[in-house]
Scaffold this motif. Structure first.
Motif, PDB file in Angstrom:
ATOM      1  N   UNK A  79       0.791  -1.232   0.000  1.00  0.00           N
ATOM      2  CA  UNK A  79       0.000   0.000   0.000  1.00  0.00           C
ATOM      3  C   UNK A  79       0.814   1.268   0.000  1.00  0.00           C
ATOM      4  N   UNK A  80       2.141   1.144  -0.092  1.00  0.00           N
ATOM      5  CA  UNK A  80       3.014   2.324  -0.045  1.00  0.00           C
ATOM      6  C   UNK A  80       3.935   2.354  -1.258  1.00  0.00           C
ATOM      7  N   UNK A  81       4.377   3.557  -1.603  1.00  0.00           N
ATOM      8  CA  UNK A  81       5.352   3.731  -2.665  1.00  0.00           C
ATOM      9  C   UNK A  81       6.350   4.789  -2.226  1.00  0.00           C
ATOM     10  N   UNK A  82       7.608   4.580  -2.576  1.00  0.00           N
ATOM     11  CA  UNK A  82       8.665   5.553  -2.291  1.00  0.00           C
ATOM     12  C   UNK A  82       9.023   6.212  -3.615  1.00  0.00           C
ATOM     13  N   UNK A  83       9.001   7.554  -3.636  1.00  0.00           N
ATOM     14  CA  UNK A  83       9.242   8.306  -4.862  1.00  0.00           C
ATOM     15  C   UNK A  83      10.430   9.240  -4.715  1.00  0.00           C
ATOM     16  N   UNK A  84      11.296   9.224  -5.709  1.00  0.00           N
ATOM     17  CA  UNK A  84      12.407  10.168  -5.797  1.00  0.00           C
ATOM     18  C   UNK A  84      11.836  11.472  -6.326  1.00  0.00           C
ATOM     19  N   UNK A  85      11.904  12.539  -5.539  1.00  0.00           N
ATOM     20  CA  UNK A  85      11.359  13.830  -5.959  1.00  0.00           C
ATOM     21  C   UNK A  85      12.464  14.861  -6.176  1.00  0.00           C
ATOM     22  N   UNK A  86      13.647  14.374  -6.578  1.00  0.00           N
ATOM     23  CA  UNK A  86      14.734  15.307  -6.889  1.00  0.00           C
ATOM     24  C   UNK A  86      14.437  15.977  -8.222  1.00  0.00           C
ATOM     25  N   UNK A  87      15.055  17.129  -8.431  1.00  0.00           N
ATOM     26  CA  UNK A  87      14.845  17.841  -9.692  1.00  0.00           C
ATOM     27  C   UNK A  87      15.436  17.069 -10.868  1.00  0.00           C
ATOM     28  N   UNK A  88      16.426  16.212 -10.630  1.00  0.00           N
ATOM     29  CA  UNK A  88      17.006  15.403 -11.704  1.00  0.00           C
ATOM     30  C   UNK A  88      16.096  14.236 -12.112  1.00  0.00           C
ATOM     31  N   UNK A  89      15.314  13.722 -11.183  1.00  0.00           N
ATOM     32  CA  UNK A  89      14.474  12.559 -11.445  1.00  0.00           C
ATOM     33  C   UNK A  89      13.060  12.922 -11.892  1.00  0.00           C
ATOM     34  N   UNK A  90      12.705  14.198 -11.817  1.00  0.00           N
ATOM     35  CA  UNK A  90      11.345  14.620 -12.131  1.00  0.00           C
ATOM     36  C   UNK A  90      11.346  15.694 -13.208  1.00  0.00           C
ATOM     37  N   UNK A  91      10.205  15.827 -13.852  1.00  0.00           N
ATOM     38  CA  UNK A  91       9.972  16.938 -14.768  1.00  0.00           C
ATOM     39  C   UNK A  91       8.743  17.678 -14.262  1.00  0.00           C
ATOM     40  N   UNK A  92       8.803  18.993 -14.338  1.00  0.00           N
ATOM     41  CA  UNK A  92       7.677  19.838 -13.938  1.00  0.00           C
ATOM     42  C   UNK A  92       7.234  19.572 -12.501  1.00  0.00           C
ATOM     43  N   UNK A  93       8.212  19.400 -11.610  1.00  0.00           N
ATOM     44  CA  UNK A  93       7.899  19.180 -10.199  1.00  0.00           C
ATOM     45  C   UNK A  93       7.214  20.411  -9.625  1.00  0.00           C
ATOM     46  N   UNK A  94       6.061  20.195  -9.026  1.00  0.00           N
ATOM     47  CA  UNK A  94       5.337  21.283  -8.361  1.00  0.00           C
ATOM     48  C   UNK A  94       4.930  20.818  -6.969  1.00  0.00           C
ATOM     49  N   UNK A  95       5.459  21.513  -5.973  1.00  0.00           N
ATOM     50  CA  UNK A  95       5.070  21.250  -4.589  1.00  0.00           C
ATOM     51  C   UNK A  95       4.082  22.359  -4.250  1.00  0.00           C
ATOM     52  N   UNK A  96       2.838  22.141  -4.636  1.00  0.00           N
ATOM     53  CA  UNK A  96       1.799  23.163  -4.573  1.00  0.00           C
ATOM     54  C   UNK A  96       1.095  23.247  -3.238  1.00  0.00           C
ATOM     55  N   UNK A  97      -0.054  23.917  -3.249  1.00  0.00           N
ATOM     56  CA  UNK A  97      -0.831  24.113  -2.030  1.00  0.00           C
ATOM     57  C   UNK A  97      -1.584  22.857  -1.603  1.00  0.00           C
ATOM     58  N   UNK A  98      -2.040  22.067  -2.589  1.00  0.00           N
ATOM     59  CA  UNK A  98      -2.888  20.923  -2.275  1.00  0.00           C
ATOM     60  C   UNK A  98      -2.238  19.573  -2.542  1.00  0.00           C
ATOM     61  N   UNK A  99      -1.256  19.561  -3.448  1.00  0.00           N
ATOM     62  CA  UNK A  99      -0.639  18.291  -3.789  1.00  0.00           C
ATOM     63  C   UNK A  99       0.731  18.487  -4.410  1.00  0.00           C
ATOM     64  N   UNK A 100       1.446  17.383  -4.514  1.00  0.00           N
ATOM     65  CA  UNK A 100       2.732  17.336  -5.199  1.00  0.00           C
ATOM     66  C   UNK A 100       2.465  16.679  -6.545  1.00  0.00           C
ATOM     67  N   UNK A 101       2.929  17.307  -7.612  1.00  0.00           N
ATOM     68  CA  UNK A 101       2.736  16.721  -8.935  1.00  0.00           C
ATOM     69  C   UNK A 101       4.029  16.825  -9.729  1.00  0.00           C
ATOM     70  N   UNK A 102       4.243  15.837 -10.584  1.00  0.00           N
ATOM     71  CA  UNK A 102       5.407  15.819 -11.451  1.00  0.00           C
ATOM     72  C   UNK A 102       5.251  14.683 -12.448  1.00  0.00           C
ATOM     73  N   UNK A 103       6.158  14.653 -13.396  1.00  0.00           N
ATOM     74  CA  UNK A 103       6.243  13.549 -14.341  1.00  0.00           C
ATOM     75  C   UNK A 103       7.569  12.848 -14.094  1.00  0.00           C
ATOM     76  N   UNK A 104       7.561  11.519 -14.147  1.00  0.00           N
ATOM     77  CA  UNK A 104       8.780  10.733 -13.944  1.00  0.00           C
ATOM     78  C   UNK A 104       8.695   9.484 -14.801  1.00  0.00           C
ATOM     79  N   UNK A 105       9.849   8.879 -15.029  1.00  0.00           N
ATOM     80  CA  UNK A 105       9.899   7.653 -15.825  1.00  0.00           C
ATOM     81  C   UNK A 105       9.929   6.438 -14.904  1.00  0.00           C
ATOM     82  N   UNK A 106       9.097   5.485 -15.224  1.00  0.00           N
ATOM     83  CA  UNK A 106       9.049   4.204 -14.522  1.00  0.00           C
ATOM     84  C   UNK A 106       9.191   3.137 -15.589  1.00  0.00           C
TER      85      UNK A 106
END
Length: 128
Positions: free
Chosen positions: A44-71
């Motif tokens: 039920x859990x996932x660990x995500x790399x949220x570094x700027x190198x691993x993500x595109x369009x990282x947004x740590x916004x008011x309501x959620x964290x969103x980004x694009x990444x390759x899996x």
């Protein structure tokens, strides 16, 4: 008051990144509004790399964290509401912050004036 979690997430992400470490978040993937690749969810859990190198369009916004990444080489849009974030930490050291089920508890009840007639101050306690 607004939730503290977005502010804490931005601060922890910046602190970890500024120290040349890799910020990871632990997410409860069973929560409503979480959009992550199910193949990478364990218990039920996932660990995500949220570094700027691993993500595109990282947004740590008011309501959620969103980004694009390759899996597995496939780009996937990720959406993580703050309520589903269990913690943030540096991959290299494990230093970081865990979050309680809610980081915005109700304000303490006012027990009225103290015996001396002065308003009582709220007490603080250490949360582990």
């Amino acid at each position: 008051m607004t939730s503290r979690r977005p502010y804490l997430m931005r601060a922890m992400h910046e602190w970890i990144s500024d120290n040349d470490m890799t910020p990871y978040i632990v997410v409860d993937a069973t929560q409503d509004g979480v959009f992550v690749p199910e193949d990478y969810v364990e218990d039920g859990k996932i660990v995500l790399n949220v570094s700027t190198l691993a993500t595109e369009e990282l947004e740590i916004g008011k309501d959620l964290i969103s980004f694009s990444a390759r899996f597995g080489g496939v780009p996937i849009d990720i959406f993580v509401p703050y309520e589903s974030v269990l913690g943030v930490y540096a991959k290299e050291t494990g230093q970081g912050m865990l979050f309680a089920a809610t980081d915005d508890p109700a304000p303490p009840e006012d027990d009225g004036p103290s015996p001396e007639g002065k308003p009582q101050k709220p007490t603080l306690k250490l949360v582990k």
